[in-house]
Design a protein around this motif. Structure first.
Motif, short mmCIF file in Angstrom:
data_model
loop_
_atom_site.label_atom_id
_atom_site.label_comp_id
_atom_site.label_asym_id
_atom_site.label_seq_id
_atom_site.Cartn_x
_atom_site.Cartn_y
_atom_site.Cartn_z
N SER A 237 41.29 -24.91 12.32
CA SER A 237 42.26 -25.30 11.30
C SER A 237 43.10 -26.48 11.77
CB SER A 237 43.17 -24.11 10.99
OG SER A 237 44.32 -24.53 10.29
N LYS A 238 43.56 -27.29 10.83
CA LYS A 238 44.45 -28.39 11.18
C LYS A 238 45.75 -27.88 11.77
CE LYS A 238 42.68 -31.66 7.73
NZ LYS A 238 43.02 -32.48 6.54
N ASN B 197 38.27 -29.22 18.30
CA ASN B 197 38.76 -28.90 16.97
C ASN B 197 37.67 -29.09 15.93
OD1 ASN B 197 41.37 -28.21 17.71
ND2 ASN B 197 42.20 -30.25 17.35
N LYS B 198 36.90 -30.16 16.11
CA LYS B 198 35.81 -30.45 15.17
C LYS B 198 34.62 -29.53 15.40
CE LYS B 198 32.86 -34.26 13.59
NZ LYS B 198 32.53 -35.72 13.76
N LYS B 199 34.26 -29.33 16.68
CA LYS B 199 33.08 -28.53 16.99
C LYS B 199 33.23 -27.09 16.52
CE LYS B 199 30.14 -27.07 20.84
NZ LYS B 199 29.83 -27.23 22.28
N TYR B 200 34.42 -26.53 16.66
CA TYR B 200 34.66 -25.13 16.30
C TYR B 200 35.28 -24.99 14.91
CZ TYR B 200 33.40 -23.59 20.97
OH TYR B 200 32.69 -23.31 22.13
N SER B 201 35.35 -26.10 14.17
CA SER B 201 35.90 -26.09 12.81
C SER B 201 37.26 -25.40 12.76
CB SER B 201 34.92 -25.40 11.84
OG SER B 201 33.67 -26.05 11.84
N LYS C 232 39.70 -15.55 14.33
CA LYS C 232 39.99 -16.71 13.48
C LYS C 232 41.47 -16.79 13.16
CE LYS C 232 38.53 -19.06 9.27
NZ LYS C 232 37.66 -19.01 8.06
#
Length: 497
Positions: A154-155, A148-152, A71
């Motif tokens: 970071s921005k 980016n959305k699927k794996y949440s 992460k």
């Protein structure tokens, strides 16, 4: 890009070319790793990113490897090219070593219209309008946003693109066109200047053969001179039939047939030069052990016979390597193969699609017009443009090609591309370096030029046979990634190279 011919050399998804037109397709590689190691995954992709009224979608193939991810780490994206994406690259290759060091999440995305990624029901001209580098880059941008959305993620997640050859170009262009999505890029052997008459390709082939000996170049030149003489009369033509194990006689054939024969024979050497000593065995390359030294040892061995006999011996070596019974040089056979629009055709492996891209975006035609190259003068630019017209229709002519090339260079900036956090890597043996950035005064977009290495050499797995300058180049790339990635990644220690 017989890529970059019907075809002759065909490389894996992450890499390219000789422009697919090396004359014949040598057939599928023997898989080294079962595909189930990294199963096919599918992404709902837009058909046309530039027409908001078109809501059609299709399934794009990709792979993921999260074995090394921690992460907060970066995301690495291997860009697919003019061929089927190979899952072997999800666990081998230098980008995987970088992923281990930087704790990266890894994706490989197959290029639209190649491999199993079929946006349309066939490859008819009306459907190939959706095949372009511009659409491919947009595919990748939508893929990045979705992951980016699927794996949440970071921005602040930092994506790094990787690619070699045409995908090397795409890697640099992703950083240019989508800098808000791509943080950095590694561009290996990527041609950035689109040009119709890529005559310098054969000049670099000549120079690369000369690294073995000038005698090798002279022997190739003499072989082509002898071939010219034999083709002028019937008895000589019959001798050529036997010498080169031709599928059809050269007696009373067309000018295009003769051009195709010369280009096929030149392609034997061009393909060997382009991938000289690259560590490609892991992906099943049958010709990985055929190097410049091997073909030049044949060409300089007078005990074999005359220069043309040695030239034929090299052709025979490659035919046997790829289990081909004879050399099919007939122009009409090549054109008919390219005209097949079915996904079940032999040229669906990449030939029809890549030829379309060369006819509309890039050119990249490896002609015989460079005066110092040793392969004769029988395959000029018009020979290639004629193929565009014969395959796709009369509209695909010199004017359309010129317009497409101008658009490509204006859209991406050619050799004047303005980017940062991109490293351009080329090898001196590789003919494609002639269209890439090999010198740079921009410390944030450096060029690494590796003397004595070939196409995409820095991307293949390490080998005990690697020259020190290749090892040093890989270490430099590691250093650049450490510099460009987030502070937590900069503490990663370099492992010994």
């Amino acid at each position: 890009m017989k890529t970059l011919l019907v075809f002759q050399i065909f490389v894996s998804a992450a890499f390219g070319w000789r422009v697919f037109h090396l004359g014949k397709f040598w057939g599928p590689k023997t898989p080294v790793q079962p595909a189930s190691s990294f199963p096919d995954l599918w992404f709902d992709q837009k058909l046309d990113h530039f027409d908001p009224t078109n809501s059609e979608t299709w399934k794009q193939r990709y792979f993921v490897n999260d074995n090394y991810y921690e992460k907060g780490g970066p995301v690495f994206l291997m860009i697919g090219g003019e061929g089927k994406a190979d899952p072997i690259w999800m666990e081998q290759g230098m980008w995987v070593e970088y992923a281990k060091q930087f704790k990266a999440l890894c994706f490989q995305v197959e290029h639209r219209f190649y491999g199993k990624s079929h946006p349309t029901k066939d490859m008819s001209v009306k459907n190939l309008v959706y095949l372009s580098s511009e659409q491919a880059l947009a595919d990748l941008s939508f893929f990045i946003r979705s992951m980016n959305k699927k794996y949440s993620l970071s921005k602040r997640v930092q994506w790094v693109t990787f690619g070699g050859s045409y995908p090397g170009s795409l890697s640099a262009w992703m950083r240019l066109k989508y800098p808000h999505l791509v943080h950095a890029a590694v561009s290996a052997s990527g041609p950035l200047l689109a040009v119709a008459d890529f005559s310098e390709y054969m000049r670099v082939v000549r120079d690369s053969l000369a690294t073995h000996s000038e005698e090798c170049v002279t022997s190739v030149q003499e072989a082509n001179r002898q071939l010219d003489i034999l083709l002028r009369h019937r008895i000589g033509q019959q001798k050529v039939d036997k010498l080169f194990n031709l599928c059809d006689t050269v007696v009373d054939v067309s000018k295009n047939d003769i051009s195709n024969l010369y280009e096929n024979l030149a392609g034997n050497f061009a393909g060997v030069v382009q991938y000289n000593k690259d560590n490609r065995l892991f992906e099943g390359a049958k010709d990985a052990n055929i190097t410049i030294d091997v073909v030049c040892d044949v060409m300089t061995n007078s005990s074999i016979g005359s220069a043309i006999t040695r030239y034929a011996a090299v052709n025979d070596l490659l035919l046997k390597t790829y289990e081909q019974k004879c050399l099919d040089y007939k122009y009409d056979n090549m054109i008919k193969g390219y005209q097949n629009v079915s996904w079940d055709s032999s040229t669906a492996a990449g030939g029809r699609q890549w030829m379309y891209q060369t006819c509309t975006e890039f050119g990249f035609y490896q002609t015989s017009t460079q005066p110092t190259q040793p392969f004769g003068n029988q395959f000029p630019l018009d020979f290639f443009i004629q193929q565009c017209s014969d395959i796709y229709g009369p509209r695909y002519n010199k004017e359309l090609l010129s317009s497409g090339i101008l658009r490509t260079n204006v859209m991406y900036g050619a050799l004047q591309v303005e980017v940062n956090r991109v490293v351009f890597v080329h090898g001196s043996i590789d003919p494609w370096h002639a269209l890439g950035i090999t010198k740079s005064d921009n410390n944030d977009a450096p060029a690494i030029y590796i003397n004595g290495t070939a196409h995409c050499a820095n991307m293949y797995p390490e080998s005990s046979a690697d020259p020190p300058q290749l090892t040093a180049a890989r270490h430099s790339i590691t250093g650049l990634l450490a510099q460009w990635l987030q502070p937590s990644s900069r503490s990663v220690r370099f492992r010994p190279m």
